[in-house]
Design a protein around this motif. Structure first.
Motif, PDB file in Angstrom:
ATOM      1  N   VAL A 114       0.713  -1.337  -0.526  1.00  0.00           N
ATOM      2  CA  VAL A 114       0.142  -0.198  -0.177  1.00  0.00           C
ATOM      3  C   VAL A 114       1.043   1.913   0.276  1.00  0.00           C
ATOM      4  CG1 VAL A 114      -1.207   1.739   1.331  1.00  0.00           C
ATOM      5  CG2 VAL A 114      -1.947  -1.058   0.906  1.00  0.00           C
ATOM      6  N   VAL A 168      -7.655   2.432  -2.524  1.00  0.00           N
ATOM      7  CA  VAL A 168      -6.165   2.598  -2.319  1.00  0.00           C
ATOM      8  C   VAL A 168      -5.455   2.494  -3.263  1.00  0.00           C
ATOM      9  CG1 VAL A 168      -4.861   0.077  -0.867  1.00  0.00           C
ATOM     10  CG2 VAL A 168      -7.053   0.941  -0.407  1.00  0.00           C
ATOM     11  N   MET A 220      -3.541   6.128   0.915  1.00  0.00           N
ATOM     12  CA  MET A 220      -5.380   5.011   0.967  1.00  0.00           C
ATOM     13  C   MET A 220      -5.928   6.201   1.909  1.00  0.00           C
ATOM     14  SD  MET A 220      -4.867   2.371   3.527  1.00  0.00           S
ATOM     15  CE  MET A 220      -3.364   2.897   5.539  1.00  0.00           C
ATOM     16  N   LEU A 264      -9.660   5.624   3.408  1.00  0.00           N
ATOM     17  CA  LEU A 264     -10.141   4.991   3.707  1.00  0.00           C
ATOM     18  C   LEU A 264     -11.434   5.246   4.521  1.00  0.00           C
ATOM     19  CD1 LEU A 264      -8.360   2.181   4.813  1.00  0.00           C
ATOM     20  CD2 LEU A 264      -9.636   2.517   1.887  1.00  0.00           C
ATOM     21  N   SER A 277     -13.323   5.963  -1.594  1.00  0.00           N
ATOM     22  CA  SER A 277     -12.380   5.847  -0.635  1.00  0.00           C
ATOM     23  C   SER A 277     -11.427   4.412  -2.157  1.00  0.00           C
ATOM     24  CB  SER A 277     -13.151   3.927  -0.070  1.00  0.00           C
ATOM     25  OG  SER A 277     -14.156   4.959   0.902  1.00  0.00           O
TER      26      SER A 277
END
Length: 137
Positions: free
Chosen positions: A46, A97, A49, A51, A95
């Motif tokens: 990752v 990533v 992100m 979220l 959202s």
């Protein structure tokens, strides 16, 4: 292209390991929605992100469209080379990533026993433990 779709389930962020850059999202078996399985999503490597702590209406993980990526690139400065590694987590949500291809596993809750995670490498995996699995591409 293969999306991961589990709409109508309650998912929550259950872990992020910053030293290994690993994100975990989980949906447990719940009486109110009559689910009998545990579903876990893993995203490694990752980079960035955005979220929510939980997703009440489930997940729909897919690669960001060109238009979505253009907005994210402008807003967050994501390099153009990361377009193929940018994953939206909801059908119409914000959202996302930036990371490796998401993987998922699903198993019947009753078979979990003492297992805390479907991604626990210290415990046996199929064929000893029946589960479905896949990845988003």
């Amino acid at each position: 292209m293969t999306d991961f779709v589990r709409e109508g389930r309650f998912f929550r962020v259950t872990g992020f390991n910053p030293s290994h850059r690993q994100l975990f999202l989980t949906s447990g078996a719940l009486l109110e929605d009559r689910t009998t399985t545990v579903v876990e999503v893993y995203i490694g490597h990752v980079e960035l992100m955005f979220l929510k702590p939980f997703y009440e209406n489930g997940l729909h993980i897919r690669r960001a469209t060109a238009a979505e990526f253009a907005v994210l690139h402008e807003r967050h400065g994501i390099p153009a080379k990361d377009a193929e590694y940018t994953w939206m987590l909801e059908r119409d949500g914000e959202s996302f990533v930036v990371g490796a291809n998401p993987s998922w596993r699903e198993a019947e809750y009753e078979l979990m026993g003492e297992r805390q995670s479907l991604f626990d490498a210290s415990l046996p995996w199929p064929p000893e433990f029946p589960a479905e699995s896949g990845s988003v591409s």
